[in-house]
Structure formats: structure tokens, C-alpha cells
Design a protein around this motif. Structure first.
Motif, PDB file in Angstrom:
ATOM      1  N   UNK A  95     -10.791   1.070  11.956  1.00  0.00           N
ATOM      2  CA  UNK A  95     -11.682   1.006  10.801  1.00  0.00           C
ATOM      3  C   UNK A  95     -12.410  -0.330  10.742  1.00  0.00           C
ATOM      4  N   UNK A  96     -11.727  -1.408  11.075  1.00  0.00           N
ATOM      5  CA  UNK A  96     -12.376  -2.720  11.074  1.00  0.00           C
ATOM      6  C   UNK A  96     -13.485  -2.792  12.119  1.00  0.00           C
ATOM      7  N   UNK A  97     -13.269  -2.154  13.279  1.00  0.00           N
ATOM      8  CA  UNK A  97     -14.321  -2.118  14.293  1.00  0.00           C
ATOM      9  C   UNK A  97     -15.524  -1.319  13.803  1.00  0.00           C
ATOM     10  N   UNK A  98     -15.271  -0.222  13.076  1.00  0.00           N
ATOM     11  CA  UNK A  98     -16.373   0.576  12.519  1.00  0.00           C
ATOM     12  C   UNK A  98     -17.160  -0.229  11.488  1.00  0.00           C
ATOM     13  N   UNK A  99     -16.468  -0.963  10.650  1.00  0.00           N
ATOM     14  CA  UNK A  99     -17.130  -1.775   9.630  1.00  0.00           C
ATOM     15  C   UNK A  99     -17.957  -2.867  10.285  1.00  0.00           C
ATOM     16  N   UNK A 100     -17.427  -3.495  11.310  1.00  0.00           N
ATOM     17  CA  UNK A 100     -18.160  -4.556  11.994  1.00  0.00           C
ATOM     18  C   UNK A 100     -19.412  -4.000  12.673  1.00  0.00           C
ATOM     19  N   UNK A 101     -19.289  -2.825  13.290  1.00  0.00           N
ATOM     20  CA  UNK A 101     -20.447  -2.213  13.943  1.00  0.00           C
ATOM     21  C   UNK A 101     -21.498  -1.811  12.908  1.00  0.00           C
ATOM     22  N   UNK A 102     -21.076  -1.287  11.774  1.00  0.00           N
ATOM     23  CA  UNK A 102     -22.013  -0.899  10.722  1.00  0.00           C
ATOM     24  C   UNK A 102     -22.693  -2.130  10.126  1.00  0.00           C
ATOM     25  N   UNK A 103     -21.952  -3.220  10.002  1.00  0.00           N
ATOM     26  CA  UNK A 103     -22.530  -4.456   9.474  1.00  0.00           C
ATOM     27  C   UNK A 103     -23.595  -4.992  10.423  1.00  0.00           C
ATOM     28  N   UNK A 104     -23.324  -4.935  11.721  1.00  0.00           N
ATOM     29  CA  UNK A 104     -24.304  -5.396  12.697  1.00  0.00           C
ATOM     30  C   UNK A 104     -25.532  -4.492  12.719  1.00  0.00           C
ATOM     31  N   UNK A 105     -25.343  -3.208  12.417  1.00  0.00           N
ATOM     32  CA  UNK A 105     -26.459  -2.270  12.403  1.00  0.00           C
ATOM     33  C   UNK A 105     -27.273  -2.379  11.124  1.00  0.00           C
ATOM     34  N   UNK A 106     -26.795  -3.130  10.150  1.00  0.00           N
ATOM     35  CA  UNK A 106     -27.545  -3.335   8.918  1.00  0.00           C
ATOM     36  C   UNK A 106     -27.334  -2.255   7.878  1.00  0.00           C
ATOM     37  N   UNK A 107     -26.251  -1.532   7.965  1.00  0.00           N
ATOM     38  CA  UNK A 107     -25.980  -0.448   7.026  1.00  0.00           C
ATOM     39  C   UNK A 107     -25.796  -0.967   5.609  1.00  0.00           C
ATOM     40  N   UNK A 145       5.269   4.562  12.263  1.00  0.00           N
ATOM     41  CA  UNK A 145       4.278   4.591  11.181  1.00  0.00           C
ATOM     42  C   UNK A 145       3.520   3.277  11.092  1.00  0.00           C
ATOM     43  N   UNK A 146       4.213   2.165  11.219  1.00  0.00           N
ATOM     44  CA  UNK A 146       3.554   0.849  11.151  1.00  0.00           C
ATOM     45  C   UNK A 146       2.599   0.665  12.331  1.00  0.00           C
ATOM     46  N   UNK A 147       3.012   1.101  13.505  1.00  0.00           N
ATOM     47  CA  UNK A 147       2.144   0.982  14.681  1.00  0.00           C
ATOM     48  C   UNK A 147       0.895   1.839  14.505  1.00  0.00           C
ATOM     49  N   UNK A 148       1.057   3.083  14.027  1.00  0.00           N
ATOM     50  CA  UNK A 148      -0.094   3.958  13.815  1.00  0.00           C
ATOM     51  C   UNK A 148      -1.027   3.401  12.736  1.00  0.00           C
ATOM     52  N   UNK A 149      -0.471   2.860  11.677  1.00  0.00           N
ATOM     53  CA  UNK A 149      -1.296   2.251  10.632  1.00  0.00           C
ATOM     54  C   UNK A 149      -2.054   1.037  11.167  1.00  0.00           C
ATOM     55  N   UNK A 150      -1.423   0.268  12.024  1.00  0.00           N
ATOM     56  CA  UNK A 150      -2.090  -0.888  12.632  1.00  0.00           C
ATOM     57  C   UNK A 150      -3.265  -0.467  13.497  1.00  0.00           C
ATOM     58  N   UNK A 151      -3.063   0.574  14.332  1.00  0.00           N
ATOM     59  CA  UNK A 151      -4.169   1.074  15.154  1.00  0.00           C
ATOM     60  C   UNK A 151      -5.298   1.596  14.282  1.00  0.00           C
ATOM     61  N   UNK A 152      -4.959   2.313  13.229  1.00  0.00           N
ATOM     62  CA  UNK A 152      -5.977   2.852  12.326  1.00  0.00           C
ATOM     63  C   UNK A 152      -6.741   1.729  11.642  1.00  0.00           C
ATOM     64  N   UNK A 153      -6.038   0.687  11.227  1.00  0.00           N
ATOM     65  CA  UNK A 153      -6.689  -0.456  10.580  1.00  0.00           C
ATOM     66  C   UNK A 153      -7.695  -1.106  11.513  1.00  0.00           C
ATOM     67  N   UNK A 154      -7.298  -1.361  12.753  1.00  0.00           N
ATOM     68  CA  UNK A 154      -8.206  -2.010  13.694  1.00  0.00           C
ATOM     69  C   UNK A 154      -9.389  -1.110  14.028  1.00  0.00           C
TER      70      UNK A 154
END
Length: 82
Positions: free
Chosen positions: A45-57, A34-43
Motif C-alpha cells: 500500500x505504501x508503494x501504491x501511495x508513493x506512485x500515486x503521489x509521484x503521478x500527481x493524484x 498474520x504479522x508477516x502478511x500485514x507487513x507485506x500488505x503495508x509495504x
């Protein structure tokens, strides 16, 4: 070394020994998974947020926003009400 581990694994615990047993091992493995899956999910989501921030969302500029002084904002609100 392997024979020692096999010998220890074959000996049952005594009546006074408290052991987790098979259920404890399954719970531990489940928690680790569960901790490993949550870690992968967190990273992910963080990549999605970073990409959206760069796109100016989020509509942010590269320039940092100046903080607003609370007393000055209160004074402007009082001046407008008068």
C-alpha cells in the motif's frame, strides 16, 4: 545436540508443569504469519501511495504549503461579516 533435543521432546511434562502445548504453538505460528502478511500488505500500500503521489493524484505541488495563522483567519472572517 540433536539427541538431547529429541530426548527433551519425548519426555512428557509433569503434572505441575504448565505448557502451551500444540494449540499454543499453532496460535503462535498463526500470529507470526498474520504479522508477516500485514507487513507485506503495508509495504504494498505504501508503494501504491508513493506512485500515486509521484503521478500527481493528490494534487499537491512540490512547494510546501504556508501555514495559515489562526488569529489572522479569524480576523478576516470577522471583517467579512461586518
Amino acid at each position: 545436540m540433536l539427541t538431547v533435543l529429541l530426548t527433551l521432546a519425548d519426555t512428557p511434562p509433569e503434572d505441575n508443569d504448565v505448557v502451551a502445548g500444540g494449540w499454543g504453538a499453532l496460535v503462535l505460528v498463526g500470529l507470526i504469519i498474520a504479522v508477516v502478511l500485514l507487513g507485506f500488505s503495508l509495504f504494498k500500500q505504501l508503494r501504491k501511495v508513493e506512485a500515486a503521489d509521484k503521478a500527481g493524484v493528490y494534487g499537491r505541488d512540490d512547494d510546501p504549503v504556508e501555514p495559515v495563522d489562526a488569529p489572522a483567519a479569524d480576523q478576516k472572517a470577522d471583517d467579512q461579516q461586518s
